[in-house]
Design an enzyme around this catalytic site. Sequence first.
Site, PDB file in Angstrom:
ATOM      1  CE  LYS A  92       2.222   4.479  11.406  1.00  0.00           C
ATOM      2  NZ  LYS A  92       1.461   5.723  11.660  1.00  0.00           N
ATOM      3  CB  CYS A 176       3.991   4.785  -2.848  1.00  0.00           C
ATOM      4  SG  CYS A 176       5.583   4.038  -2.487  1.00  0.00           S
ATOM      5  CG  MET A 177       8.630   6.266  -3.870  1.00  0.00           C
ATOM      6  SD  MET A 177      10.238   6.194  -4.675  1.00  0.00           S
ATOM      7  CE  MET A 177       9.936   5.005  -5.948  1.00  0.00           C
ATOM      8  CG  MET A 351       0.898   8.079  -0.840  1.00  0.00           C
ATOM      9  SD  MET A 351       2.113   7.341  -1.915  1.00  0.00           S
ATOM     10  CE  MET A 351       3.588   8.195  -1.406  1.00  0.00           C
ATOM     11  N   GLY A 388       6.627   7.029   1.822  1.00  0.00           N
ATOM     12  CA  GLY A 388       5.831   6.304   2.797  1.00  0.00           C
ATOM     13  C   GLY A 388       6.481   5.052   3.350  1.00  0.00           C
ATOM     14  CD  GLN A 389       7.052   0.830   0.489  1.00  0.00           C
ATOM     15  OE1 GLN A 389       7.140  -0.347   0.828  1.00  0.00           O
ATOM     16  NE2 GLN A 389       7.040   1.193  -0.779  1.00  0.00           N
TER      17      GLN A 389
END
Length: 805
Positions: A92, A176-177, A351, A388-389
Amino acid sequence: MVESPLTDRRSFLRASALTAASTLAGGSIFAAPPLPPGGTELPVIPGVTWKKAPCRFCGTGCHVMVGVKDNRVVAVTGDREAEVNKGLLCVKGYHVGMVLYGADRLRTPLLRKDGQLVPISWDEAIQIVAEKIRAAPQKFAFYGSGQWTIPEGYAANKFMKGGLGNNHIDPNARLCMASAVTGYISTYGVDEPYNCYDDLDHCDTLILWGNNFSEMHPVLFSRVVDRRLRGQKVELIDLTTRHTRTSQQADHVLVMQPQSDLAIANCISHQLIERNAWDREFVARHCNFRGPGTPQTLKGEAITFEQFRAAVADYTVAKTAQISGLSEQQLTLLGDRFADKSRKITSLWCMGVNQHTQGTAINNLIHAVHLFSGHFGRPGDGPQSLTGQPSACGTVREVGTLAHALPGDLRVDDDKGRHKAEEIWNLPAGRINPKPGHHTVLMWEKFCSPGDTEGAIDTLWVQVTNPGQSLPNLHKLFNKKADLDGKFLIVSEVYPTATTALADLVLPSALWVEKNGIFGNSERRTQQWFRMVTPPGEARDDCWQTIAVAHKLLELGTEGMKDRDGQFLFRQTDTTGQEIPVWDWAHYYDTNVDERLYEEYRKFSTIKHKDLAPYSVLAQARGLRWPVVRQSDGSWKETTYRFIEGTDPYVAPGKAFQFYHSPTQDDRALIWFRPYVAPPEVPDADFPFWLDTGRVLEHWHTGSMTMRIPPLRQAMPGAYVEINQEDAQKLGIRNGEPVLLQTRRGELTIAAWIDGRGSCPQGHLFVPFFDERKLINELTLDAHCPFSKEPDYKKCAARVLKVVT
């Protein structure tokens, strides 16, 4: 002949770079070939200038060098000067430049009229937003994300809490967190990891708690692969609910039943007591024991060691084997590892642990196992959550864009915290509302409820996220909006998405290096970049959009847009004291608004020892890990490990370890007991399968960016349901055939992939959520952790039926 996983991974990384390459002459984006070993010289391409930036995708925080020619990104390569990735990128990352140039970029504001989105001017768009907010400011909500830059999130937070006195602001990072946040705060009294990625270079054993590390954080995973290639022994234990590419590399694959991680962690502590292998000295000097209380609460209640012993005594190896599905030998293996003080153990999770109806509890227990065993504080020896971000840590957790939070780890429901924020923001006393706002699930539930419902939200502004695809139980929390009158959805976006499909007003946004920015990654590293190219059409920065709306509200007479001196909340002046009209797009870049907002925000960072480096220092660095403290010679030094004497400048001499924001205010961390609690929904005769959701290597989050990158879309063109071969045989399903997947909330027709890249155990299904044509979140559960309010995307009951054509 089947290639070994190691060979396959090396080939994959090599192929990723080669596939990414294309010719500059054709005018397309390309990934510059990886630099040779030891090389630091950037490729010399006529007319191309190179500048640094963090990658736009995950929370790893890899740095890239971006090649620009004629106001267009034309090349990307890994940054060899960056400690995080040392020049390596994942598939990516090598294609990240392409995210700017999808054919369907949004280029002008769009207003829904007679069911259609039609172009309007920015002036009209800003006026509409301001009037909607002014009509009912307490029925307005702001929904952002861990993709907000730090200045963007800070501006939104100040606008809402300091301007409107409205705490209905929350990020998609709640999904998510948030459980990691409550886990850290209830263990150490302050959020975010004490350690850093350096642990991967030193650990003897790496335990992955429900984390497909090789696909979700491939550059970090490559550190482990690299150590093994150099002949070092790194044991990998994969505690998982399905076999993944990570499992292929693991020494031990422990396939557990969903939610049994709670029992497993307690079982480890029980074994340590039975063997007399817990670290008595460390615990006696630096820890307190904590129980959940009755009923369970986030703060819990103090317990003694004897009470802790009695609580975990129920989690014998034999009983935990029944709960978890692991063998007694596998559970004993975990006990053996934590009993061995000579071994350095790193635990990682993401996650699988956080998206959990007991997410806070299992976070508490992973920390507890490390503290209790003494596997804490040495390089390579400790627990660390991953995100994740790209700025879930920097913008959400540090800036405080959660409904209960303020910058600097302060809270709206704490008098001292509110007063400190009002002081820094120069607000009149009492401006900040002491009542926490709606968390994400409640915010969208209230938006999808009639306007006369208590706590209803009528106008909702979304920036930098795609809730129409990422929220759980979409029929309840998003799709219902279409059937309600009086609801107005504003969406700032770069591409058409599942969210813009229901939007009433769409605002085109600048993306990544089309604007200035600052991110904060998973290891407390703050990363800065400058704008390199201009956005297409009339697309504009999200931060500007917020400030422009704030100023329009000021013009309309909204007192909250003034500070206590009667000045605009976001007032900026030049060197002569004249106001710079930053709300006017033509003048937004007359000054560096990012720098000014960041330097104001830095005042919060010292409150709880999270000192940030000055903007000018960040501009010269590849990110710095806070606390960043000025030295006697004027230089600035980052901190690798917090709470440890010799590495953390705030630990008092002679303390060895000092948890200086301890929940019990005595410099001690908490060792929690939390009981095993069964999932809220389990398979039964009607819905006999477990359904799990997640991501894949090629795509990021909802795929709104990566699905517009041709090589990534070609590599993974659509979503699928992963099904066990024996289950498929029983149901008469063949590979690639469509099947009907159903839960109590919805259904989806989707292609079956039988023992493909991953392999589910019997009775388990997995579906990735990147494909907007296959909205798996119409099927997922919105049940959430009672403390973090984070939903559980990882387990619900489902059935799968063969589609008869």
